[in-house]
Enzyme design. Sequence first.
Site, PDB file in Angstrom:
ATOM      1  N   GLY A 113      -7.546  38.055 -36.447  1.00 32.21           N
ATOM      2  CA  GLY A 113      -8.044  37.281 -35.318  1.00 32.21           C
ATOM      3  C   GLY A 113      -7.934  35.794 -35.542  1.00 32.21           C
ATOM      4  N   TYR A 114      -8.025  35.364 -36.821  1.00 36.63           N
ATOM      5  CA  TYR A 114      -7.901  33.943 -37.132  1.00 36.63           C
ATOM      6  C   TYR A 114      -6.462  33.482 -36.949  1.00 36.63           C
ATOM      7  CZ  TYR A 114      -8.308  29.640 -39.924  1.00 36.63           C
ATOM      8  OH  TYR A 114      -8.297  28.344 -40.365  1.00 36.63           O
TER       9      TYR A 114
ATOM     10  N   ASP B 171     -21.222  38.439 -44.722  1.00 35.94           N
ATOM     11  CA  ASP B 171     -20.254  39.494 -44.390  1.00 35.94           C
ATOM     12  C   ASP B 171     -19.790  40.202 -45.656  1.00 35.94           C
ATOM     13  OD1 ASP B 171     -18.839  41.066 -42.642  1.00 35.94           O
ATOM     14  OD2 ASP B 171     -17.154  39.693 -42.451  1.00 35.94           O
TER      15      ASP B 171
ATOM     16  N   VAL C 227      -1.289  35.284 -41.920  1.00 33.92           N
ATOM     17  CA  VAL C 227      -1.469  34.991 -43.346  1.00 33.92           C
ATOM     18  C   VAL C 227      -0.116  35.104 -44.038  1.00 33.92           C
ATOM     19  CG1 VAL C 227      -2.661  35.624 -45.470  1.00 33.92           C
ATOM     20  CG2 VAL C 227      -3.807  35.899 -43.266  1.00 33.92           C
TER      21      VAL C 227
END
Length: 959
Positions: A651-652, A765, A655
Amino acid sequence: MDIRIKLLVMLNILVLSRYIYGLWKLRKITFHYDAVVYLQALMDNWKNTPPSWVGSDPCEDKWDGITCTDSRVTSITLASINLIGEISGDIGQLSELQTLDLSYNKGLTGSLTPAIGNLKKLSSLILVGCGFNGPLPDTLGSLPQLSYLALNSNGFTGPIPASMGNLSKLYWFDIADNEISGSLPVSDGPTPGLDLLFNAKHFHFGKNKLSGQIPSKLFSSKMTLKHVLFEDNRLTGTIPLTLALVQTLEVLRLDRNLLSGDVPSNINNLTRISQLFLSNNKFDGPLPNLTGMEILNYLDMSNNSFIPSEIPPWFSSLQSLTTLMMQDTRLQGEVPADIFSIPQIETVVLRNNQLNGTLDFGASYSTSLRLIDMNSNLISVFAQRGTYSADLILTSNPICMETVATEAPYCDPGTESNSSYSTPPNNCIPATCGSDQISSPKCTCSYPYTGTISFRAPSFSNLGNSTIYTSLQNSIMISLESNQLPVDSVSLAHPKKNSDDYLELTLDIFPTGDNERFDRLEITRIAFVFSNQTYKPPHAFGPYFFLAHNYDFFSDAPKGKHKSISIGVIIGISVGGCVLVLLLVIAGVYAYHQKGRAERANIKNNPFDSWDPDKGSGARPQLKGARSFTFEELKLCTNNFAAAANIGSGGYGMVYRGSLPNGQLVAVKRAQQGSTQGGHEFKTEIELLSRVHHKNLVSLVGFCFDEGEQMLVYEYVVNGTLKDSLSGRTGIRLDWMRRLKITLGAARGLQYLHELADPPIIHRDVKSTNILLDERLTAKVSDFGLSKPLGEAETHVTTQVKGTMGYMDPEYYMTQQLNEKSDVYSFGIVMLELITARNPIEKGKYIVRQVKEAMETGKDLYNLHEILDPILGLSSQQLQGLERFVDVAMRCVEETGIRRPKMNEVVKEIENIMELAGVNPDVESTSTSESYEGKRSSHPYLNDFSYSGGRLHSDLEAK
């Protein structure tokens, strides 16, 4: 002195009251959290759940199909939305559930979980027209509030559980159209049975494989049944005399069975019956005398071997008859004319008998007559009196073998046809519609909700009577409108009788106004009207069921209305245009004076704007050990962000694996457009991460805030996530000692965050996908995108709960008050994962509850043999310290934070366990497992989904 004592007592009472209230409130919070967890587990087993199912609280966030009372889930109505999956055992944990309707979802399969019996407040269980199979669980009989049970049109097998006799409040019992077998259970001593269902009004058991005799004990004068529908089974023996004791009976279907012997002579005591079906059995006694059944509309005794007899005179006494079906019943003699003068008679079928002589309708036969079928009899004369409108069939009678009569219309066998009726347009011309659209009765194109509505015992047989369909259509529309549903119109079409003598019609329901489609909530509400029998048809149609077709045209966007622009609006726009010109002039002057202020604001909002990394100018981030990269530098180290360097996405963003000029391997998280945060927030995050330095924490190498890009650069950890190793994806074999060391390393990393970081940090988290393993299998806690400084978390109630369901602290979830004990709870879940290699929520089962239930027996290894990871082995010698390990984990997952240990206590406990097992906690492994193949399908920075503010998002998403 007395006053002081009294004040002290009052103060103690007040404190005690607040304490008890706090415990009660916390218990309520825990129940609510559990409900959310189990609802989430249900959702994980289903595909095509409503798009509105986002947010951390189905009650506050108003999930479609979920109804709550006092923050407790009390109703799940998700009919006809194309759900796919199974009902997991988690359904049994929704203790406040009163209504469950999942009808018309053919993709719902599997057996009905026995856990359904835990829903002690369930009053309506509706699973019509799904794909369920397997036996009905005996636990259905342990639902004390159940009053409505509709399981028809599935694939259920096995017998009717005798325990159903315990359902004292049950009034609707529909299991028709399944594969149910065995006998009809009745009570026997302590064993319950269906004869105890004194409040039941409906036994709909047709189209199954029920066998054996109908027990005499099944019926009694205490019964209040209105419908007994046992058609199309394998029932044998005689009809019990006790049936006549059920004076409330209105519809009786025993047709299409193997019943034999005499029809009970007392059957005419059932004076409220309007539909009686006894056809297609093996009755071989005399015709029953039905005198006194004055409201009988539909009588079918066809295809039985009654003792040969003439048509009895009592036939004509049934003055409410619309339909007389006596095919192949060994009738003989002449047909009495008065049968045809019954006022409402529509159909008389007497074919395949030994009727002879003259057929005479009489002088005053009913104008309602539509079909008279005398095929295959011995009739030699037809005394025709003028014209007649009914279809008369005399084929295969002597009269049609004579040369003179062979051309008569009644000698033409013809073909039995169903009505071609369809709802006519409402004084308009039907529209020409596009693909899949249909013109409504109001001549507008839309995507209707469609299905087949089937009536099991209508009181009429004339399918060409348009008036009766108009009555049905109007009643459906009135019902939908009274339930405030957005329906514009309904239409009926293609009425026909199927092989079961059910009347079937196609039903189309059109959306209201300018809307072309229904959304899921609207479809679910409409479906519930039919699945729950909220809609009551006119009496002539009798009992019904509805089977919806798939609806593939959902519109979940807000529905706007298109309106023409009025003259007033046009004038308003014109005046507004003039005013706008004047405002632009003023705005130009104002903008000139604000230019300087805007430039200053831009610098303030972008703390990197005037920062030169080489000169250290501007509002430079306070970094400790992390460096700033330019976009070009990271572009170079990732080979221009080449596809070959891409190791995943979240979602970010994407990578990439990169290599710095000094040879260091890094993982570059590149934010995608739309996920980037403000400059201040990004600066705060990298400052926080740059202060974190510990061997059990993944290090931040640097960042990039250049050319509109936001990127974080981490050290590259070679052996992936703990989750990957536990699942076997990495090929690394984790024995008990290695798992202890990994537990200790992760615990030390969290202890550092809580106590030694400056400022202390709550991770928020913690989970197995955020614990990475390096080449020595040293545990490294990663992904601090959701982290918060401890002081800030303790002094503020968060506005958005973040974390991952299954790992999330229930106390934090409900109170929104974050503290370090929330990390402790999540770490306890990881510890349970380490010994079971199972997901926190797997196949509808919550790992904490599984372990608690197993521990209750208190046997060797806490009786965890069934859920332990088989790789660990199952002996106490192999798993030294396991029970103490489990004790620590269960303390970590206590419901209240105050009862959980701190991370430094957890570290000491694990160190002690390792020492007792003969392992030095400060000596690390020197190599990975020999079975490691170095192959992974994903990168450690690409974790599975977490739960943030009630919506799913990638773990890569920054706080």
